[in-house]
Design a protein around this motif. Structure first.
Motif, PDB file in Angstrom:
ATOM      1  N   LEU A  64     -22.866  -0.630   6.117  1.00 44.64           N
ATOM      2  CA  LEU A  64     -22.512   0.269   7.226  1.00 44.64           C
ATOM      3  C   LEU A  64     -23.155  -0.159   8.540  1.00 44.64           C
ATOM      4  O   LEU A  64     -22.600   0.076   9.609  1.00 44.64           O
ATOM      5  N   TRP A  65     -24.330  -0.786   8.476  1.00 45.49           N
ATOM      6  CA  TRP A  65     -24.980  -1.190   9.729  1.00 45.49           C
ATOM      7  C   TRP A  65     -24.273  -2.382  10.376  1.00 45.49           C
ATOM      8  O   TRP A  65     -24.552  -2.721  11.507  1.00 45.49           O
ATOM      9  N   GLU A  66     -23.318  -2.986   9.669  1.00 45.62           N
ATOM     10  CA  GLU A  66     -22.543  -4.093  10.237  1.00 45.62           C
ATOM     11  C   GLU A  66     -21.175  -3.645  10.770  1.00 45.62           C
ATOM     12  O   GLU A  66     -20.435  -4.450  11.319  1.00 45.62           O
ATOM     13  N   ILE A  67     -20.857  -2.380  10.596  1.00 41.35           N
ATOM     14  CA  ILE A  67     -19.549  -1.862  11.031  1.00 41.35           C
ATOM     15  C   ILE A  67     -19.766  -0.973  12.239  1.00 41.35           C
ATOM     16  O   ILE A  67     -20.476   0.022  12.169  1.00 41.35           O
ATOM     17  N   SER A  68     -19.155  -1.329  13.361  1.00 39.67           N
ATOM     18  CA  SER A  68     -19.335  -0.544  14.590  1.00 39.67           C
ATOM     19  C   SER A  68     -18.313   0.591  14.661  1.00 39.67           C
ATOM     20  O   SER A  68     -17.233   0.523  14.064  1.00 39.67           O
ATOM     21  N   ALA A  69     -18.672   1.590  15.422  1.00 39.48           N
ATOM     22  CA  ALA A  69     -17.757   2.707  15.658  1.00 39.48           C
ATOM     23  C   ALA A  69     -16.478   2.209  16.303  1.00 39.48           C
ATOM     24  O   ALA A  69     -15.386   2.692  15.997  1.00 39.48           O
TER      25      ALA A  69
END
Length: 158
Positions: A64-69
């Motif tokens: 999840l920390w690699e996927i941006s809003a």
């Protein structure tokens, strides 16, 4: 009754540059399941829900920390209403789009609030009678909830 009369105005937001990990943590800390996402000009870019985050975790096969809003909201429609819209319009948007909350924006795409089913329910009387002059009935609210909860036929047939 107008949307601006019952919408929530104190809204927590995230930026398109926030990761889904950041957003999930903020949702947890704020006890919310819906987060408006603002672009670099503070205009509404879209929304992310806790379900969006859960599905991204499973389907994107990345932390999840690699996927941006921005990856989540780009190209996705964001259903909105305006402060001076009648609450009936917000109900119609919710029912047609099968969503429980709608961002409220001004003419400049700036977030002014959020209106949700609970806000509308709190201003709808029982027995078909409205608590306000807006004319909201419990039957209209129930009809919208039924439309929102209708199974997605595309997924059901898969």
């Amino acid at each position: 009754m107008l949307v601006k009369d019952i919408m929530h105005k104190d809204i927590r937001c995230c930026s398109t540059s926030n990761s889904l990990d950041d957003i999930a943590n903020q949702m947890w800390n704020e006890d919310v399941g819906f987060m408006p996402i603002l672009d670099k000009d503070d205009k509404l870019a879209g929304v992310v829900t806790d379900r969006d985050i859960a599905m991204a975790a499973v389907l994107k096969h990345r932390p999840l920390w690699e996927i941006s809003a921005s990856e989540m909201v780009t190209g996705r429609p964001c259903h909105v209403c305006h402060p001076d819209d009648e609450v009936h319009k917000a109900l119609n948007v919710m029912g047609a789009s099968r969503i429980r909350r709608v961002p409220v924006i001004d003419g400049e795409q700036r977030l002014k609030g959020i209106i949700g089913l609970k806000d509308i329910a709190d201003h709808t009387g029982s027995g078909g009678k409205s608590k306000n002059a807006g004319g909201l009935t419990s039957e209209e609210l129930l009809g919208t909830i039924q439309r929102i909860c209708k199974p997605n036929l595309l997924q059901a047939s898969a």
